[in-house]
Design a protein around this motif. Sequence first.
Motif, PDB file in Angstrom:
ATOM      1  N   ILE A  59       0.843  -1.215   0.000  1.00 19.13           N
ATOM      2  CA  ILE A  59       0.000   0.000   0.000  1.00 19.13           C
ATOM      3  C   ILE A  59       0.872   1.256   0.000  1.00 19.13           C
ATOM      4  CG2 ILE A  59      -1.653   1.330   1.364  1.00 19.13           C
ATOM      5  CD1 ILE A  59      -2.821  -1.350   2.317  1.00 19.13           C
ATOM      6  N   GLN A  60       1.948   1.222   0.804  1.00 14.14           N
ATOM      7  CA  GLN A  60       2.863   2.376   0.849  1.00 14.14           C
ATOM      8  C   GLN A  60       3.488   2.625  -0.516  1.00 14.14           C
ATOM      9  OE1 GLN A  60       5.882   1.970   3.843  1.00 14.14           O
ATOM     10  NE2 GLN A  60       6.760   3.997   3.443  1.00 14.14           N
ATOM     11  N   THR A  61       3.887   1.554  -1.200  1.00 13.02           N
ATOM     12  CA  THR A  61       4.485   1.683  -2.540  1.00 13.02           C
ATOM     13  C   THR A  61       3.471   2.258  -3.526  1.00 13.02           C
ATOM     14  OG1 THR A  61       5.904  -0.224  -2.101  1.00 13.02           O
ATOM     15  CG2 THR A  61       5.617   0.441  -4.404  1.00 13.02           C
ATOM     16  N   ILE A  62       2.217   1.782  -3.429  1.00 10.32           N
ATOM     17  CA  ILE A  62       1.165   2.295  -4.327  1.00 10.32           C
ATOM     18  C   ILE A  62       1.016   3.803  -4.168  1.00 10.32           C
ATOM     19  CG2 ILE A  62      -1.320   2.310  -4.753  1.00 10.32           C
ATOM     20  CD1 ILE A  62      -1.331  -0.704  -4.097  1.00 10.32           C
ATOM     21  N   TYR A  63       0.982   4.288  -2.923  1.00  7.17           N
ATOM     22  CA  TYR A  63       0.779   5.718  -2.693  1.00  7.17           C
ATOM     23  C   TYR A  63       2.001   6.559  -3.086  1.00  7.17           C
ATOM     24  CZ  TYR A  63      -3.826   5.232  -0.666  1.00  7.17           C
ATOM     25  OH  TYR A  63      -5.164   4.985  -0.500  1.00  7.17           O
ATOM     26  N   GLU A  64       3.185   5.990  -2.950  1.00  8.81           N
ATOM     27  CA  GLU A  64       4.379   6.696  -3.428  1.00  8.81           C
ATOM     28  C   GLU A  64       4.336   6.840  -4.942  1.00  8.81           C
ATOM     29  OE1 GLU A  64       7.681   4.522  -1.963  1.00  8.81           O
ATOM     30  OE2 GLU A  64       7.564   5.343   0.086  1.00  8.81           O
ATOM     31  N   GLU A  65       3.928   5.762  -5.619  1.00  4.48           N
ATOM     32  CA  GLU A  65       3.780   5.823  -7.081  1.00  4.48           C
ATOM     33  C   GLU A  65       2.711   6.835  -7.485  1.00  4.48           C
ATOM     34  OE1 GLU A  65       5.285   4.424  -9.695  1.00  4.48           O
ATOM     35  OE2 GLU A  65       6.818   3.557  -8.403  1.00  4.48           O
ATOM     36  N   MET A  66       1.650   6.910  -6.699  1.00  5.70           N
ATOM     37  CA  MET A  66       0.578   7.872  -6.988  1.00  5.70           C
ATOM     38  C   MET A  66       1.105   9.302  -6.905  1.00  5.70           C
ATOM     39  SD  MET A  66      -2.645   6.083  -5.041  1.00  5.70           S
ATOM     40  CE  MET A  66      -3.634   7.572  -5.138  1.00  5.70           C
ATOM     41  N   GLN A  67       1.992   9.554  -5.952  1.00 12.29           N
ATOM     42  CA  GLN A  67       2.561  10.896  -5.819  1.00 12.29           C
ATOM     43  C   GLN A  67       3.379  11.269  -7.051  1.00 12.29           C
ATOM     44  OE1 GLN A  67       2.063  13.239  -3.321  1.00 12.29           O
ATOM     45  NE2 GLN A  67       3.056  14.500  -4.883  1.00 12.29           N
ATOM     46  N   TYR A  68       4.221  10.303  -7.519  1.00 11.65           N
ATOM     47  CA  TYR A  68       4.984  10.554  -8.747  1.00 11.65           C
ATOM     48  C   TYR A  68       4.039  10.744  -9.931  1.00 11.65           C
ATOM     49  CZ  TYR A  68       9.166   9.097  -6.181  1.00 11.65           C
ATOM     50  OH  TYR A  68      10.193   9.001  -5.263  1.00 11.65           O
ATOM     51  N   SER A  69       2.974   9.962  -9.954  1.00 14.13           N
ATOM     52  CA  SER A  69       2.015  10.058 -11.057  1.00 14.13           C
ATOM     53  C   SER A  69       1.351  11.431 -11.087  1.00 14.13           C
ATOM     54  CB  SER A  69       0.951   8.967 -10.927  1.00 14.13           C
ATOM     55  OG  SER A  69       1.539   7.681 -10.994  1.00 14.13           O
ATOM     56  N   LEU A  70       0.995  11.945  -9.900  1.00 10.16           N
ATOM     57  CA  LEU A  70       0.379  13.286  -9.831  1.00 10.16           C
ATOM     58  C   LEU A  70       1.316  14.347 -10.397  1.00 10.16           C
ATOM     59  CD1 LEU A  70      -1.398  13.258  -6.341  1.00 10.16           C
ATOM     60  CD2 LEU A  70      -2.478  13.476  -8.585  1.00 10.16           C
ATOM     61  N   ASP A  71       2.592  14.255 -10.043  1.00  9.73           N
ATOM     62  CA  ASP A  71       3.574  15.214 -10.568  1.00  9.73           C
ATOM     63  C   ASP A  71       3.649  15.140 -12.088  1.00  9.73           C
ATOM     64  OD1 ASP A  71       4.102  15.994  -8.007  1.00  9.73           O
ATOM     65  OD2 ASP A  71       5.900  14.743  -7.791  1.00  9.73           O
ATOM     66  N   ASP A  72       3.649  13.907 -12.604  1.00 11.14           N
ATOM     67  CA  ASP A  72       3.729  13.737 -14.058  1.00 11.14           C
ATOM     68  C   ASP A  72       2.462  14.230 -14.754  1.00 11.14           C
ATOM     69  OD1 ASP A  72       6.293  12.725 -14.242  1.00 11.14           O
ATOM     70  OD2 ASP A  72       5.639  10.682 -13.793  1.00 11.14           O
ATOM     71  N   ILE A  73       1.312  14.015 -14.144  1.00 13.73           N
ATOM     72  CA  ILE A  73       0.049  14.494 -14.728  1.00 13.73           C
ATOM     73  C   ILE A  73       0.039  16.017 -14.810  1.00 13.73           C
ATOM     74  CG2 ILE A  73      -2.429  14.710 -14.269  1.00 13.73           C
ATOM     75  CD1 ILE A  73      -2.308  11.842 -13.145  1.00 13.73           C
TER      76      ILE A  73
END
Length: 600
Positions: free
Chosen positions: A451-465
């Motif tokens: 779950i922690q990894t998923i949310y870290e990836e989501m943060q990077y994804s938000l930056d890229d979006i």
Amino acid sequence: MKIHFNYIRLFLLAALILSLGNCYSTSDEMSTEIIDLSESEWNIDFNDNPQYASSEFAHQSWQTVEVPGNLRRLDSSHRGIFWMRKSFELDAENFTNALALTLGKIYDRDEVYLNGKIIGINGKSPEDIHQNEVAFGRLRIYTIPPGLLKKGTNVLAIKINSNFRGYAGIVSGPVGIATLESATSYLLQNSVDDVVFLAVYLFIGVFFIISFVKMKEMKEYLAFSIFIIAFSIFLFTRNEFRFEFSKHFLVFKYLESALLLNVPFFYVHFFQSFFKLPKVKYQNYYFLLNLGFCILFLVIPNYVFWNNFINIWVINILLILGYSLYVTVQKVKEKDRDAIIYGIALVYFIYSVMKEILIERGWIHSESSIEHSVLFYILLVTLALRLRFIVLKIKIQNRFEQLKEIDQLREKIFLYMDRILSPSIDESILTTRALKNHNNPQAIKESVVKIQTIYEEMQYSLDDILELSRLEVMSEPLSKETVDFVDFIRTILAMADVTYTVKVDEKFQIHNSLDLINSLIIRLIDFTGFKDVTSIYLIVTSDLKNQLHFRFMLYSLDQKKTQKLYKQLNDFTVGGNIHSVRWAIIKEILRLLDGHLEMK
């Protein structure tokens, strides 16, 4: 609306051409004049004697004066009656048509005798004159009865009664004898010229009132229209066509005086609105004072008093023009575009006003240019106001486009968030629910880490979006710089785990956005889709057109993964996963750098 504005522009252009055409069609001399009497061989006497009207009276010992001219310069203290006489020779064969005597503008009462016979009083024939009727400042055209002129010596005697402080006598031309037809045509042409100017001014005034109704924030439009319409009415009170509406000369003179007192205030109000200036202290008292003078004129219905008073008070116009010029010069120093346009119009207008004062006072003999300067002033100010509106409209349009881009950016952010983040959120929810069924501590720990990894990836994804959305609404790089390329690229590549060769001349320079080039190279090197690639080799070259080429050669031990990746990179559309967003970012950066992407 565009059609209406086109009609307005065509009308203004036609009116301008017509006005300028008429401006140069008249002069102080009529083309069909038989004899010109405007010369210095006139005689004057400041006494009143009925014998002066006789053609037999000898006036050669009298003082000589120049006509036309302001006789107040000759004797500023004399008030009342004086006589002017002129002898001239005429060949009887030159006049077979109806003739007229033209005497220009006279201040203020006159009786005109030709060869001892009276032919005119105060601008009219003796039979048409009414008791106490006045017509000061009007062009005099007197019909000459048939047979009154004779071959040889003729004598013209004029009795003038003037109590004006500033003017006396025949102050302007034409002065001479002409055919009655040409004399009346001359008067009509002058009146028509003024009416054309007046019509243009009124049209512009009404146009800006209509514009103000639609754009209440443009207060200078209303101020300009009030000034222009008031000035137009002022011109009408001086035009010969006014007598088609009423024969009351003094009524029009009162209106003329009242407007002359108040038009300067309307001008100041517009000037301050045009440049967004604060009111001058006690400015409203100036307006009330002029209104008080108008009431005073009603209480003292004496046109001599009106004229003498205004002759002194009108000096404040010069102060107003001086104030305008000073402010305009300060604005020009600030490189204000409107001030430059306004200054050109104002300088010509001030020149014409000064020239008009000198002409009216009889100090110079020249053709008035006040009508031309006013038209020039109004048209240039109209141009400045319309340019101001266009600039405002462009700013609003640009702001609208900016808001539109922000809207597009917001919509894309929500779209990408929905398409890319929703699966990650769903996965984290499922993982969280699965925790309830786990009793194994190790399994629970692994789920928490997941779950922690998923949310870290989501943060990077938000930056890229956010980055992709920002790039998509950009039309060109925000800033461009010049730098030696080789040092720049080696600095970037030194931080990356990539094999590279730079085959570029050491002196080669790039002239583009360094931030975007840096971002492009880093994103290509660190692209998450390449994580299964065994090696990345980069060759950087330049061609004869000073174009840079980056050739990435990717190698993987698994041929199927290579083929799959190749197909994905060619078919990627923004949507399915974060890899597609990051690849779209790379393509957007290439677009902004005018780059081209090929894959083989």
